[in-house]
Design a protein around this motif. Structure first.
Motif, PDB file in Angstrom:
ATOM      1  N   TRP A  18       0.830  -1.203   0.000  1.00  0.00           N
ATOM      2  CA  TRP A  18       0.000   0.000   0.000  1.00  0.00           C
ATOM      3  C   TRP A  18       0.864   1.253   0.000  1.00  0.00           C
ATOM      4  CZ3 TRP A  18      -4.345   1.472  -1.653  1.00  0.00           C
ATOM      5  CH2 TRP A  18      -4.969   2.624  -1.188  1.00  0.00           C
ATOM      6  N   ASN A  19       1.992   1.213   0.684  1.00  0.00           N
ATOM      7  CA  ASN A  19       2.898   2.359   0.694  1.00  0.00           C
ATOM      8  C   ASN A  19       3.463   2.637  -0.696  1.00  0.00           C
ATOM      9  OD1 ASN A  19       2.632   3.119   3.384  1.00  0.00           O
ATOM     10  ND2 ASN A  19       4.312   1.797   4.071  1.00  0.00           N
ATOM     11  N   ILE A  20       3.664   1.590  -1.494  1.00  0.00           N
ATOM     12  CA  ILE A  20       4.111   1.803  -2.871  1.00  0.00           C
ATOM     13  C   ILE A  20       3.065   2.613  -3.633  1.00  0.00           C
ATOM     14  CG2 ILE A  20       4.657   0.695  -5.070  1.00  0.00           C
ATOM     15  CD1 ILE A  20       5.822  -1.653  -3.471  1.00  0.00           C
ATOM     16  N   THR A  21       1.789   2.247  -3.480  1.00  0.00           N
ATOM     17  CA  THR A  21       0.742   3.002  -4.180  1.00  0.00           C
ATOM     18  C   THR A  21       0.680   4.442  -3.681  1.00  0.00           C
ATOM     19  OG1 THR A  21      -1.159   2.551  -2.717  1.00  0.00           O
ATOM     20  CG2 THR A  21      -0.582   0.859  -4.348  1.00  0.00           C
ATOM     21  N   LYS A  22       0.949   4.653  -2.406  1.00  0.00           N
ATOM     22  CA  LYS A  22       0.913   6.025  -1.878  1.00  0.00           C
ATOM     23  C   LYS A  22       2.081   6.841  -2.412  1.00  0.00           C
ATOM     24  CE  LYS A  22       0.424   5.021   2.565  1.00  0.00           C
ATOM     25  NZ  LYS A  22       0.162   5.236   4.027  1.00  0.00           N
ATOM     26  N   GLU A  23       3.235   6.216  -2.590  1.00  0.00           N
ATOM     27  CA  GLU A  23       4.368   6.914  -3.208  1.00  0.00           C
ATOM     28  C   GLU A  23       4.027   7.331  -4.637  1.00  0.00           C
ATOM     29  OE1 GLU A  23       7.719   4.232  -0.819  1.00  0.00           O
ATOM     30  OE2 GLU A  23       7.493   4.075  -3.004  1.00  0.00           O
ATOM     31  N   LEU A  24       3.389   6.442  -5.365  1.00  0.00           N
ATOM     32  CA  LEU A  24       2.990   6.757  -6.736  1.00  0.00           C
ATOM     33  C   LEU A  24       1.945   7.867  -6.751  1.00  0.00           C
ATOM     34  CD1 LEU A  24       2.729   3.090  -8.060  1.00  0.00           C
ATOM     35  CD2 LEU A  24       4.611   4.696  -8.465  1.00  0.00           C
ATOM     36  N   ARG A  25       1.019   7.833  -5.799  1.00  0.00           N
ATOM     37  CA  ARG A  25       0.010   8.886  -5.698  1.00  0.00           C
ATOM     38  C   ARG A  25       0.643  10.245  -5.435  1.00  0.00           C
ATOM     39  NH1 ARG A  25      -5.316   9.215  -4.320  1.00  0.00           N
ATOM     40  NH2 ARG A  25      -4.842  11.437  -4.448  1.00  0.00           N
ATOM     41  N   GLN A  26       1.695  10.277  -4.649  1.00  0.00           N
ATOM     42  CA  GLN A  26       2.370  11.544  -4.373  1.00  0.00           C
ATOM     43  C   GLN A  26       2.883  12.174  -5.668  1.00  0.00           C
ATOM     44  OE1 GLN A  26       5.365  10.633  -1.441  1.00  0.00           O
ATOM     45  NE2 GLN A  26       3.922  10.646   0.265  1.00  0.00           N
ATOM     46  N   LYS A  27       3.393  11.332  -6.562  1.00  0.00           N
ATOM     47  CA  LYS A  27       3.875  11.856  -7.847  1.00  0.00           C
ATOM     48  C   LYS A  27       2.706  12.353  -8.698  1.00  0.00           C
ATOM     49  CE  LYS A  27       8.204   9.288  -8.116  1.00  0.00           C
ATOM     50  NZ  LYS A  27       9.072   8.371  -8.889  1.00  0.00           N
ATOM     51  N   LEU A  28       1.593  11.645  -8.639  1.00  0.00           N
ATOM     52  CA  LEU A  28       0.411  12.102  -9.360  1.00  0.00           C
ATOM     53  C   LEU A  28      -0.094  13.431  -8.809  1.00  0.00           C
ATOM     54  CD1 LEU A  28      -1.662   8.800  -9.683  1.00  0.00           C
ATOM     55  CD2 LEU A  28      -0.624  10.073 -11.563  1.00  0.00           C
ATOM     56  N   ASP A  29      -0.154  13.519  -7.491  1.00  0.00           N
ATOM     57  CA  ASP A  29      -0.691  14.719  -6.860  1.00  0.00           C
ATOM     58  C   ASP A  29       0.206  15.938  -7.097  1.00  0.00           C
ATOM     59  OD1 ASP A  29      -2.851  13.309  -5.932  1.00  0.00           O
ATOM     60  OD2 ASP A  29      -2.018  12.956  -3.940  1.00  0.00           O
ATOM     61  N   ALA A  30       1.501  15.686  -7.342  1.00  0.00           N
ATOM     62  CA  ALA A  30       2.409  16.790  -7.640  1.00  0.00           C
ATOM     63  C   ALA A  30       2.205  17.315  -9.067  1.00  0.00           C
ATOM     64  CB  ALA A  30       3.856  16.336  -7.463  1.00  0.00           C
ATOM     65  N   ARG A  31       1.574  16.491  -9.906  1.00  0.00           N
ATOM     66  CA  ARG A  31       1.400  16.864 -11.322  1.00  0.00           C
ATOM     67  C   ARG A  31      -0.048  17.248 -11.663  1.00  0.00           C
ATOM     68  NH1 ARG A  31      -0.321  17.938 -15.373  1.00  0.00           N
ATOM     69  NH2 ARG A  31       0.445  17.624 -17.529  1.00  0.00           N
TER      70      ARG A  31
END
Length: 252
Positions: A18-31
């Motif tokens: 789940w933490n992997i998906t949250k890391e990916l979400r952080q990149k999405l939310d930055a863009r």
């Protein structure tokens, strides 16, 4: 191993994935700027009427993203968990959609793919631009004895996967999870670069592209063979609601 110890271990693995998906979400939310869609408000926390299964489904929309799903469900005592991060772009560009799925069944399962928005048999420029860059990664996994390629028995699921789809099972180890984490970030970073470089789709073609996207998104959700697991855990009514939320019918 007793049930309590197994539950603790499955929780730790779930949190890693789940933490992997949250890391990916952080990149999405930055863009991208996205907002939680109210149609999934009551699915942020849901649970089985009987047993320990529970989950969370959150769907988002934005000016550039048509439908973004970030969800998980798990049954701690069996070690089963399943989580998704899927990004369905709007029709203003033709960059492939991006899909991630991670699960323990209880061995590790993962799926990562760029969902095509053009005919790869005839649109060779699209094939070369968006699928050739990941072909080396695909071939590398084929040669890695730690990972076994997973082939769905469901025809449509095989049909919708690209020829560079990363769909594998493996033992659950720190090493295999780290490999999955690294490749997931590579997939995300490459995709974000494509989005920034994309040419706009002509206005006259956008309605047809949006219609095609919706047909695919609905078919994937409705024909997913794992829906039967959700039905066993949560019942038919809740599973139907979850499936409709995955493809976005409920927002209408």
């Amino acid at each position: 191993m007793d049930k309590q110890q197994f539950s603790v271990e499955s929780t730790a693995i779930f949190e890693q994935l789940w933490n992997i998906t949250k890391e990916l979400r952080q990149k999405l939310d930055a863009r991208f700027e996205v907002h939680l869609h109210p149609s999934t408000q009551d699915l942020q926390n849901y649970a089985a009427q009987v047993g320990a299964a529970h989950g969370s489904l959150n769907a988002f929309t934005g000016t550039e993203i048509d439908w973004l799903v970030h969800s998980w469900l798990r049954e701690p005592q069996s070690g089963f968990c399943n989580m998704h991060l899927t990004i369905w772009l709007g029709s203003q560009i033709r960059v492939p959609h991006l899909a991630f799925a991670f699960a323990t069944v209880p061995h590790l399962f993962f799926y990562m793919d760029y969902v095509a928005r053009s005919d790869l048999f005839t649109d060779l420029d699209y094939l070369d631009r968006y699928y050739e860059p990941v072909n080396a990664t695909y071939l590398k996994f084929l040669d890695d004895a730690r990972f076994q390629q997973y082939m769905s028995k469901t025809l449509y699921i095989r049909q919708v996967q690209s020829q560079t789809s990363l769909c594998y099972t493996s033992p659950v180890t720190e090493e295999t999870i780290a490999t999955v984490q690294t490749v997931a970030h590579e997939m995300m970073d490459r995709w974000l670069g494509w989005v920034d470089e994309a040419e706009p789709v002509p206005e006259s073609e956008r309605a047809a592209l949006a219609k095609r996207d919706l047909i695919i998104r609905r078919a994937i959700a409705e024909r997913d063979p794992d829906n039967k697991i959700a039905t066993r855990l949560f019942g038919e009514a809740m599973t139907d609601k979850l499936v409709r939320s995955l493809w976005g019918e409920v927002r209408e």
